[in-house]
Design an enzyme around this catalytic site. Structure first.
Site, mmCIF file in Angstrom:
data_model
loop_
_atom_site.group_PDB
_atom_site.id
_atom_site.type_symbol
_atom_site.label_atom_id
_atom_site.label_comp_id
_atom_site.label_asym_id
_atom_site.label_seq_id
_atom_site.Cartn_x
_atom_site.Cartn_y
_atom_site.Cartn_z
ATOM 1 N N ARG A 1 38.618 12.706 17.822
ATOM 2 C CA ARG A 1 37.407 12.866 16.996
ATOM 3 C C ARG A 1 36.497 11.640 17.087
ATOM 4 N NH1 ARG A 1 39.396 16.108 11.600
ATOM 5 N NH2 ARG A 1 39.359 18.157 12.586
ATOM 6 N N LYS B 1 51.255 32.357 10.268
ATOM 7 C CA LYS B 1 51.144 33.410 9.258
ATOM 8 C C LYS B 1 49.982 34.353 9.501
ATOM 9 C CE LYS B 1 52.742 31.509 5.021
ATOM 10 N NZ LYS B 1 52.177 30.853 3.850
ATOM 11 N N GLY C 1 43.865 23.221 14.621
ATOM 12 C CA GLY C 1 45.163 22.620 14.322
ATOM 13 C C GLY C 1 46.125 22.453 15.474
ATOM 14 N N GLY D 1 39.399 24.084 10.454
ATOM 15 C CA GLY D 1 38.887 25.088 9.514
ATOM 16 C C GLY D 1 37.492 25.573 9.884
#
Ligand code: AMP
Length: 393
Positions: free
Chosen positions: A34, A191, A344, A367
């Site tokens: 980053r 998930k 992620g 996100g």
């Protein structure tokens, strides 16, 4: 949006919101991707003699409480090495920042300020008063409406997009707005509950949607197979059935694994076997896609015009269950299709297999990347768009 490249930055106080929220272990930066990603914006501003003020968050401190472990000080040091020039760190900055043309100042963690997360009006105005031009370059925080991302953009004299933010949006648009077909999305991860919206939204944009990882278990169960002791979200089986039906109606190929690597425990030493879906014992867990599935995915990726990838296809952190993820990473890295990856663990996998140079675009957003793919608007981008025509309030 106004781009910073359109503006006269000479001698101006240019406040750039960047995302320096890098992983730290015992105070040491473990991944500086980053930091490297904002260098083009910084160099651009410095070359035209801007007075550069940087703002970022780090972690999730309690507002109003200083926590040394979440200070940006070590990040100023690393950034100064990467920029090959001093990056002056300022702890107290809200009442004003002294900065000269060609200089870089990094302000302490914005989240130490009360009102940052709530996008507080008076905090936003104070931040805006620090600059002549506000530049939003923190794509990875663009999905959060906070004082340093949205409020400041509303009240700064001028609000513009930085080069990283623009590059991220361009890559996303290239993959989703006017892509080269066939468009293939690969979605893995743990998930299905986290990624239902994403899967539904991708069905409207892609020709083929491949599911893998823990979330694919719910699709496998939806097809009537027993998944034994695998990670399963039974309340989402109906959702998976609906997605399978919607894909069929739309003529979108939805690929669910056809075989699996199973084991009784999630450990490096566990005994593993390759299993067909009809054959999974009640005490076995699906921990990776099997070789027939990988072959099928390889063939689809070979023909793709555009590939979007998020999430590992198995528990890739353990070598016994990494094959599916490794094969998909290799396949994506070795085709000429435009490939976009983000979110992620996806970046951890790309790094593990050392193919970052071969992916067309790797998003710095977790996100924010997912929310864009879900079809949501990013509040910081919406504000920049509004500020392209409106004067400051
Ligand atoms: P996510 O953050 O949703 O992308 O999930 C990433 C995590 O999913 C990784 O840490 C993987 O170990 C985990 N994962 C992938 N496949 C499986 C699986 N079949 N069972 C359990 N966890 C999995």
């Amino acid at each position: 949006m106004i781009s910073l490249a359109q503006l006269d930055l000479n001698q101006k106080r240019v406040l750039i919101r960047v995302d320096l929220n890098v992983p730290l272990q015992n105070g040491k930066i473990t991944n500086d991707a980053r930091l490297k990603a904002i260098i083009p914006t910084l160099k651009f501003a410095l070359n035209v003699h801007a007075c550069v003020i940087l703002m970022s968050h780090l972690g999730r401190p309690e507002e109003g409480v200083y926590t040394e472990a979440l200070s940006l000080k070590p990040i100023a040091e690393r950034l100064s090495i990467l920029m090959n020039q001093p990056v002056r760190f300022v702890k107290d900055w809200l009442e004003g920042v002294e900065v000269k043309p060609g200089e870089i100042v990094l302000c302490e963690n914005v989240r130490f300020n009360i009102g940052e997360k709530a996008n507080d009006l008076s905090l936003s105005k104070k931040m805006a008063a620090l600059c002549d031009i506000f530049v939003m370059d923190a794509f990875a925080t663009a999905h959060r409406a906070e004082a340093s991302t949205v409020g400041i953009a509303q009240y700064a004299p001028v609000a513009a997009a930085g080069l990283l933010l623009s590059a991220e949006l361009t890559a996303l648009e290239k993959a989703l707005r006017d892509p080269k077909h066939p468009v293939v999305a690969v979605v893995g991860g743990a998930k299905v509950s986290d990624k239902c919206l994403l899967l539904g939204s991708l069905l409207d944009k892609v020709d083929t949607l491949i599911v893998g990882g823990g979330l694919a278990n719910t699709f496998i169960a939806a097809q009537g197979y027993s998944v034994g002791g695998s990670l399963l979200e039974p309340t989402f089986i109906a959702e998976a059935i609906a997605l399978l039906a919607r894909a069929k109606n739309k003529g979108v190929q939805l690929i669910v694994p056809i075989d699996a690597v199973v084991a009784k425990t999630i450990s490096e030493t566990a005994e593993t076997r390759i299993s067909d879906l009809t054959d999974i014992a009640t005490d076995e867990k699906i921990l990776d896609v099997g070789p027939k599935t990988s072959q099928l995915i390889d063939a689809i990726i070979q023909r793709a015009g555009t590939i979007v990838w998020n999430g590992p296809l198995g528990v890739f952190e353990l070598s016994s269950f990494e094959n599916g993820t490794k094969r998909v990473v290799d396949a994506i890295a070795n085709v000429s299709a435009f490939s976009l990856a983000g979110g992620g663990e996806t970046l951890a996998a790309i790094e593990k297999y050392g193919v970052s140079e071969k992916i067309s675009y790797i998003s710095t957003g977790g996100g924010a990347f997912l929310e864009y793919l879900e079809g949501k608007t990013l509040p910081a981008v919406t504000m920049l768009e509004a500020r392209s025509t409106l004067k400051a309030d």
